[in-house]
Design a protein around this motif. Structure first.
Motif: not given
Length: 305
Positions: A263-266, A238-242, A223-225
């Protein structure tokens, strides 16, 4: 049985959840998802009844429209009919609640109703399935609210439901209940697998995880803030959190260190989705060639064929 006197408006909340951008550590792409039918008009003659028993979740101050289902009911959406959950159905009711009392006299447009109902139903839906990881599965919220005629009669009820989406991103017939379906190992019965890498796909599609696929959504949705009316976090925030979150999710899922062949993605919400209440990051692992079984716990073993 009680005859319903007005058409019920039904809107698929999955349309919010499926529209997103996909990012990885070295690339990002815009991903425009197909839009499932956003509205189903039920015939005025549709009938249903209020179920008896301890499952009713309507608060005492709520006066429901005739024929509302109860929490735990399974429904056939084409005619809003309650059936035993052991029979084929297309929606399961997580909760019956009430929309905020300060809404305008004229019912808001569908887009605004989708935003309102998505926010109102997020917690009861997560509680019902036992996890906030629903966005990493083929289960998606399906919300039902009063018709225009019902709204004019001061109906403000809200049905928070769940549907399992098929490969075409519309509800598929299923049997059995999804109560606590995402607690522990049962999560993998509903896990989202994709035929293409999330960074390459031009549209989001699902395939069964025991059939050839290239990407698997990971448990542990982030969950994002912030709330829908707050500014959406920047791409950098978002990238810093994800990035660290998804790295940990990958290690836990694969059962080993980073691999060159996985590979990893989001996926992150777009601004319009954020304003509708979709505020989660979903992590994926993917392969260059399709695999025929889950990568769960693969460790350092070769990729399955």
């Amino acid at each position: 049985m009680s005859r319903r006197s007005s058409v019920i408006g039904v809107l698929l909340a999955a349309a919010v959840l499926l529209s997103a951008c996909t990012q990885s550590s070295d690339e990002s792409t815009n991903d425009e998802s197909p839009k499932p039918p956003s509205r189903i008009e039920l015939p005025p003659s549709a009938e249903t009844g209020i179920a008896d028993g301890d499952g009713m979740s309507i608060e005492p101050e709520i006066v429901p429209a005739e024929g509302l289902p109860a929490s735990g009911d399974c429904m056939v959406l084409t005619d809003f009919r309650s059936v035993d959950c052991a029979e084929p159905h297309t929606m399961e009711v997580a909760a019956i609640t009430e929309l905020p009392g300060d809404l305008p006299r004229m019912r808001p447009e569908d887009d605004e109703m989708l935003r309102l109902t998505s926010v109102e139903c997020a917690e009861p839906v997560a509680d019902y399935v036992g996890s906030g990881d629903i966005n990493a599965t083929r289960l998606h919220p399906w919300t039902v609210w009063p018709s225009q005629d019902g709204w004019a009669r001061d109906e403000r009820w809200l049905v928070c439901g769940l549907a399992e989406l098929g490969t075409d991103l519309v509800p598929t017939g299923r049997t059995g209940s999804v109560r606590d379906a995402l607690v522990g190992e049962p999560f993998y019965d509903f896990q989202a697998c994709l035929p293409d890498s999330p960074t390459e796909a031009t549209e989001l599609r699902y395939v069964p995880c025991d059939e050839p696929h290239r990407a698997e959504a990971l448990p542990g949705v982030l969950p994002l803030p912030g709330r829908p009316n707050d500014p959406m976090p920047s791409a950098e925030e978002i990238e810093e959190l994800a990035a660290p979150h998804c790295e940990q999710a990958r290690a836990a899922y694969l059962g080993g260190a980073e691999r060159d062949d996985i590979a990893l993605s989001w996926r992150v919400p777009e601004l319009a989705d954020w304003r509708r209440g979709s505020n989660t990051v979903v992590c994926y692992v993917s392969t260059e060639e399709p695999v025929g079984e889950l990568l769960l716990g693969i460790g350092d073993r070769p990729l399955p064929e």
